[in-house]
Design an enzyme around this catalytic site. Structure first.
Site, short mmCIF file in Angstrom:
data_model
loop_
_atom_site.label_atom_id
_atom_site.label_comp_id
_atom_site.label_asym_id
_atom_site.label_seq_id
_atom_site.Cartn_x
_atom_site.Cartn_y
_atom_site.Cartn_z
N GLY A 148 -1.20 6.13 -1.91
CA GLY A 148 -0.73 7.26 -1.41
C GLY A 148 -1.86 8.25 -1.72
O GLY A 148 -1.29 9.38 -1.30
N ALA A 201 -1.35 1.17 2.99
CA ALA A 201 -1.78 1.97 1.15
C ALA A 201 -2.71 2.88 2.54
O ALA A 201 -3.64 2.80 3.34
CB ALA A 201 -2.90 1.25 0.76
N GLY A 202 -2.49 4.54 1.91
CA GLY A 202 -3.64 5.59 2.25
C GLY A 202 -3.12 6.38 4.02
O GLY A 202 -3.53 7.25 3.58
N LYS A 210 5.48 -9.97 -0.65
CA LYS A 210 4.30 -9.35 -0.18
C LYS A 210 4.13 -9.03 -2.05
O LYS A 210 3.94 -8.47 -2.69
CB LYS A 210 4.55 -7.53 -0.22
N ASN A 215 5.02 4.35 3.28
CA ASN A 215 5.79 4.71 2.00
C ASN A 215 5.19 6.48 2.40
O ASN A 215 6.24 7.48 2.16
CB ASN A 215 5.56 3.82 1.01
N THR A 216 4.36 6.65 1.11
CA THR A 216 4.23 7.85 0.97
C THR A 216 4.01 9.19 2.05
O THR A 216 4.93 9.97 2.35
CB THR A 216 3.41 8.19 -0.42
#
Length: 254
Positions: A157, A183-184, A96, A205-206
């Site tokens: 995040g 993301a987001g 990535k 992830n987050t």
């Protein structure tokens, strides 16, 4: 089935491995998510200190394809060097590409990302670049040989979900390679929205690791990916301004 380069996957959920409270929670969340792809920052691995704790040791790596990323890179040279280090460490030839231009917004550098993608494709990597929600840049990336495109839904995040679903839809409709929303994402609702747009997958992830209960959230995200994909394939009804009876009006008894 999701096909990226020469690899095929049943799961459309990519799971990041950072920010979990501990290795045990991380392991349980990974297992319940039923993901097949784990991503992690190469620069955070203890490659040179094998005696230090390593989350990979907690997992049955035969179940997963590793997707190392170049997080922390701010130049083409750094991204390429990190990718080569991952390959030399026998982690994976999938990479990535992440080249951050601004440490406040964590937005990717479009020019550096494109150049790093070109170099790594030529070197035989399976390349998945993280990019902004720019349809023109996405086109240039797949023209450069990227095996999948990973546009952000909102800042890394932030948990804000999909701020620009229209541009994401443009990317999805035009792109001949898989589009993974990265993301987001903040909740299962965001995942369903991304998948209903026609995304081929999502990377989280987050949203999982920082949830009050990461394990339950991982399971929720698994079901959200499945529900969103089925909804996209089924085809939703058109929105109408006025009500429409759900029962036929013809042939009723008078």
């Amino acid at each position: 089935m999701l096909k990226i380069g020469e690899y095929t996957f049943k799961s459309r959920l990519f799971l990041g491995t950072g920010k979990f409270p501990d290795f045990e929670v991380q392991k349980e969340a990974v297992e319940v998510s039923e993901t097949e792809i784990l991503t992690f920052a190469v620069r955070r691995m203890n490659i040179y200190q094998p005696d230090q704790p390593n989350f990979l040791e907690m997992l049955d790596l035969e179940k997963y394809k590793l997707l190392p990323n170049t997080a922390g890179a701010s130049t083409v040279e750094e991204a390429v060097r990190i990718a080569r280090l991952a390959r030399a460490s026998n982690l994976c030839d999938m990479i990535k590409v992440e080249v951050i231009a601004d440490q406040k917004t964590l937005l990717p550098d479009p020019i550096a990302t494109l150049e790093a993608t070109r170099i790594l494709v030529k070197e035989g990597f399976t390349v998945l670049p993280y990019t902004s929600d720019d349809p023109v840049l996405a086109r240039k990336l797949w023209e450069a040989g990227a095996h999948a495109i990973m546009p952000g839904g909102s800042p890394i995040g932030s948990g804000q979900g999909l701020l620009n679903p229209l541009y994401l839809k443009f990317i999805i409709e035009e792109c001949p390679v898989p589009v993974i929303i990265d993301a987001g994402i903040g909740s299962p609702k965001d995942v369903v929205e991304a998948m209903e747009l026609g995304a081929d997958g999502v990377l989280l992830n987050t949203a999982v690791s920082r949830a009050k209960d990461p394990v339950k959230m991982a399971e929720a995200m698994k079901h959200a990916v499945i529900a969103g994909r089925l909804g996209y394939e089924a085809g939703r009804i058109l929105k109408r301004e006025m009500a429409s009876p759900s029962s036929p009006t013809e042939g009723l008894l008078k």
